[in-house]
Write an enzyme that holds these catalytic residues in place. Structure first.
Site, short mmCIF file in Angstrom:
data_model
loop_
_atom_site.label_atom_id
_atom_site.label_comp_id
_atom_site.label_asym_id
_atom_site.label_seq_id
_atom_site.Cartn_x
_atom_site.Cartn_y
_atom_site.Cartn_z
N ARG A 36 -2.39 -5.19 8.40
CA ARG A 36 -0.97 -4.80 8.40
C ARG A 36 -0.59 -4.37 9.81
O ARG A 36 -1.28 -3.55 10.43
CB ARG A 36 -0.73 -3.66 7.43
CG ARG A 36 0.75 -3.50 7.13
CD ARG A 36 1.01 -2.52 6.02
NE ARG A 36 2.11 -2.99 5.20
CZ ARG A 36 2.97 -2.21 4.56
NH1 ARG A 36 2.82 -0.90 4.60
NH2 ARG A 36 3.95 -2.70 3.85
N HIS A 74 2.30 1.56 11.59
CA HIS A 74 2.90 2.87 11.32
C HIS A 74 2.40 4.04 12.17
O HIS A 74 2.38 5.17 11.69
CB HIS A 74 2.72 3.23 9.83
CG HIS A 74 3.47 2.29 8.94
ND1 HIS A 74 3.14 2.09 7.63
CD2 HIS A 74 4.52 1.47 9.18
CE1 HIS A 74 3.96 1.20 7.10
NE2 HIS A 74 4.81 0.81 8.02
N GLY A 94 7.28 -1.76 -1.93
CA GLY A 94 6.76 -0.40 -1.95
C GLY A 94 7.46 0.44 -3.00
O GLY A 94 7.02 0.57 -4.15
N ARG A 95 8.61 0.99 -2.62
CA ARG A 95 9.27 1.96 -3.49
C ARG A 95 9.70 1.36 -4.83
O ARG A 95 9.62 2.03 -5.86
CB ARG A 95 10.46 2.58 -2.76
CG ARG A 95 10.01 3.48 -1.62
CD ARG A 95 11.09 3.73 -0.61
NE ARG A 95 11.46 2.50 0.08
CZ ARG A 95 12.40 2.39 0.99
NH1 ARG A 95 13.10 3.44 1.34
NH2 ARG A 95 12.66 1.22 1.56
N GLN A 114 -6.66 -0.98 1.45
CA GLN A 114 -6.20 -0.76 2.83
C GLN A 114 -7.09 0.31 3.48
O GLN A 114 -7.18 1.43 2.97
CB GLN A 114 -4.75 -0.31 2.86
CG GLN A 114 -4.21 -0.33 4.28
CD GLN A 114 -2.79 0.20 4.41
OE1 GLN A 114 -2.50 1.30 3.95
NE2 GLN A 114 -1.92 -0.57 5.05
N TYR A 149 -0.58 4.92 13.24
CA TYR A 149 -1.92 5.49 13.02
C TYR A 149 -2.87 5.01 14.12
O TYR A 149 -2.45 4.37 15.08
CB TYR A 149 -2.38 5.18 11.59
CG TYR A 149 -1.45 5.83 10.59
CD1 TYR A 149 -1.32 7.22 10.54
CD2 TYR A 149 -0.63 5.07 9.77
CE1 TYR A 149 -0.43 7.84 9.67
CE2 TYR A 149 0.27 5.68 8.89
CZ TYR A 149 0.37 7.06 8.85
OH TYR A 149 1.26 7.67 8.00
N ALA A 190 -3.64 3.51 1.48
CA ALA A 190 -4.46 3.70 2.67
C ALA A 190 -5.62 4.64 2.35
O ALA A 190 -5.42 5.70 1.76
CB ALA A 190 -3.60 4.28 3.79
N PRO A 234 0.84 -1.20 0.00
CA PRO A 234 0.00 0.00 0.00
C PRO A 234 0.88 1.25 0.00
O PRO A 234 1.82 1.34 0.79
CB PRO A 234 -0.78 -0.13 1.32
CG PRO A 234 0.04 -1.05 2.17
CD PRO A 234 0.76 -1.96 1.25
N GLY A 273 12.09 -2.92 2.73
CA GLY A 273 13.49 -2.96 2.32
C GLY A 273 13.86 -4.13 1.42
O GLY A 273 15.04 -4.36 1.17
N HIS A 304 -5.49 -1.29 8.33
CA HIS A 304 -4.20 -0.64 8.59
C HIS A 304 -3.98 -0.55 10.10
O HIS A 304 -4.50 0.33 10.78
CB HIS A 304 -4.20 0.76 7.97
CG HIS A 304 -2.83 1.36 7.81
ND1 HIS A 304 -1.73 0.98 8.57
CD2 HIS A 304 -2.36 2.32 6.97
CE1 HIS A 304 -0.67 1.68 8.19
NE2 HIS A 304 -1.03 2.50 7.23
N GLY A 305 -3.20 -1.49 10.60
CA GLY A 305 -2.92 -1.50 12.04
C GLY A 305 -1.45 -1.19 12.30
O GLY A 305 -0.88 -1.67 13.27
#
Ligand SMILES: Cc1cc2nc3c(=O)[nH]c(=O)nc-3n(C[C@H](O)[C@H](O)[C@H](O)COP(=O)(O)O)c2cc1C
Length: 506
Positions: free
Chosen positions: A234, A185, A326-327, A110, A187, A68, A35, A305, A182-183
């Site tokens: 997550r 980072h 991700g990236r 998400q 938030y 998200a 996400p 990563g 979304h659980g």
């Protein structure tokens, strides 16, 4: 032409590209789109350019997790994030989900609430963001200051649980195959779970069980609403983002996994790796998720990563079933294909991660050109040789047309497609034309009316009003960003028109 068994054998040598059964869902490979918040949903409504972005990253049997998405008006903390709480938002997601499904991929949404990672500017009536606490996030070097939050009253919590439930229902209505809670980072759910940010004294604070109660209630409600087979979560017990950290992340992660296991068939647990460690001068993933992987009964997704080598390693070792990127996926729309060929990767541009442009840094990352693919397959490292090989195919030889340098001679002929509603070119035309655009190729647009009397077929585009000219611009831009030339065929049908009964065939 590679024969199917040979192709399968080649894929089997790459653990990430082997098939996997996630619950009842058949995946053809294990490279998942993580996400990624992209801040391009104007007015919190998903936009047609998201159909281009996600379908670029969709593969047959691949799994995409959408960015998200706000579960309610208080859930927002960043500009132009999408929502899933109004009918307009649900309707706007539908063509995006369709575009992904048409490419054969699975698509999960998400669902999130940012809690205190917000400012009063994003909140209805400028109110304070809500949280487990009234402790503000400590301002960091970035200069970002989040507003002082308001601690949720105990009796308000069931309403937020219900917002998550409704968002999950809406996601299914929009056509998503499932939802990811979304659980992670820092938030809202994590603000309750972690002991650095939960200073409550009611049944939602104190013991580990109490701190996890809110998240568990959300999981239970979402599972009851859409079925465990459509729910993932997550979690990031080790990550200390947004002032959210826990004194015992292993106990926290283990407790949450036990709660997931209580739901027969809970689909997946998606966990974010601890920060990378520097080992012998190289950044290394520490693989701290192993205890959770061992405890969880369903599909385990690892993220954070990963590159091709590390992803293959963890799948081969059984440390993870799937790996979310991700990236790398953000910058390489054809990431699974590049992994298959061990091709070079585009570099991501951090400066456009969260900007609002519908194209730049979003849908303009290049795909591998076929010529590059051939080069890689043949092991031709020299571009001069690759070009010479292409030039041997006359149609692929370069050509100078007036001042324009064409890299090949295969031109898209003008093709009337009757999809410009109200004679205004539509965003889906950007997808259509850019799919056909190549660096140095020439496209000729469909016949385009020069005036109101020039139209002879339903929904053909025009270029005589300001609205039409503006609507063509992003379409032309998308084609140019892929390096192609784009000519407009100007047309007036004259007598090949009717008063509305169209009979036409090529
Ligand atoms: C631009 C950007 C946006 C992100 N948005 C989200 C998000 O919406 N939800 C989420 O759980 N993680 C989000 N993340 C974290 C990523 O999903 C992923 O875990 C992280 O980038 C590490 O994986 P990577 O090394 O493969 O990039 C975001 C990361 C980036 C770079």
């Amino acid at each position: 032409m590679v024969h199917a068994p040979a192709k399968e054998a080649a894929a089997a040598a790459i653990p990430l590209l082997t098939p996997y059964k996630m619950g009842q869902l058949e995946l053809s490979h294990r490279v998942v789109l993580a996400p990624l918040t992209r801040c391009r949903s104007y007015g919190n409504v998903p936009q047609p350019h998201a159909a281009v972005y996600y379908s670029q990253r969709a593969t047959r049997g691949g799994l995409l997790i959408a960015e998200a998405t706000d579960i309610s008006p208080t859930a927002q903390g960043y500009p132009e994030t999408p929502g899933i709480y109004t009918q307009q938002q649900i309707e706007a997601w539908k063509p995006i989900v369709d575009a992904v499904h048409r490419k054969g991929a699975l698509f999960f949404l998400q669902i999130w609430h940012v809690g205190r990672v917000s400012t009063t500017d994003f909140q209805p009536n400028g109110q304070a963001p809500i949280s487990s606490t009234d402790k503000q996030i400590t301002p960091d070097d970035s200069g970002m200051v989040y507003s002082k939050p308001r601690r949720l009253r105990t009796d308000e919590i069931p309403h937020i649980v219900d917002d998550f439930r409704r968002a999950a229902r809406n996601a299914i209505e929009a056509g998503f195959d499932g939802v990811e809670i979304h659980g992670a980072h820092g938030y809202l759910l994590e603000q309750f779970m972690k002991d650095s940010s939960n200073d409550r004294t009611d049944e939602y604070g104190g013991s580990l069980e109490n701190r996890c109660r809110f998240a568990v209630e959300v999981i239970d409600a979402v599972v009851a609403e859409v079925g465990a087979h459509r729910v993932g979560i997550r979690l990031s017990p080790f990550v200390d983002f947004m002032d959210c950290f826990d004194s015992n992340p292993v106990a926290l992660g283990s407790y949450m996994v036990q709660q997931l296991n209580k739901h027969q068939g809970f689909l997946y647990c998606h966990m974010v790796e601890p920060r990378m460690a520097i080992v012998e001068g190289r950044r290394k993933i520490t693989h701290g998720l192993l205890p959770f992987r061992k405890q969880f009964n369903g599909t385990f997704i690892a993220a954070g990563g990963y590159d091709l080598e590390e992803g293959n390693k963890v799948v081969a070792d059984g440390y993870a079933d799937l790996v979310a990127y991700g990236r790398l996926f953000l910058a390489n729309p054809d990431l699974p294909r590049r992994f298959e060929l061990d091709a070079p990767l585009n570099k991501y541009d951090r400066s456009t991660f969260y900007t609002q442009d519908p194209v730049v840094g979003y849908t303009d990352y290049p795909f591998l050109e076929e010529i590059d693919e051939e080069r890689i397959k043949l092991g031709v490292v020299n571009m001069v040789q690759a070009k010479a090989a292409a030039a041997a195919i006359q149609l692929l030889a370069p050509y100078k047309m007036g001042r324009f340098e064409l890299s090949h001679r295969v031109v898209l002929a003008p093709l009337t497609r009757c999809r410009s509603y109200g004679h205004v070119p539509q965003p889906h035309a950007a997808l259509y034309y850019s799919q056909r655009a190549t660096n140095g190729g020439l496209l000729i647009s469909e016949a385009t009316g020069v005036s109101a009397t020039g139209e002879g077929y339903p929904e053909i585009p025009g270029v005589w009003t300001r609205q039409q000219v503006e609507a063509w611009k992003p379409i032309v831009d998308t084609v140019h960003r892929k390096g192609a030339l784009f000519f407009c065929q100007l047309a007036h049908v004259g007598r090949a028109s009717t008063n509305g009964n169209y009979i036409y065939c090529w």
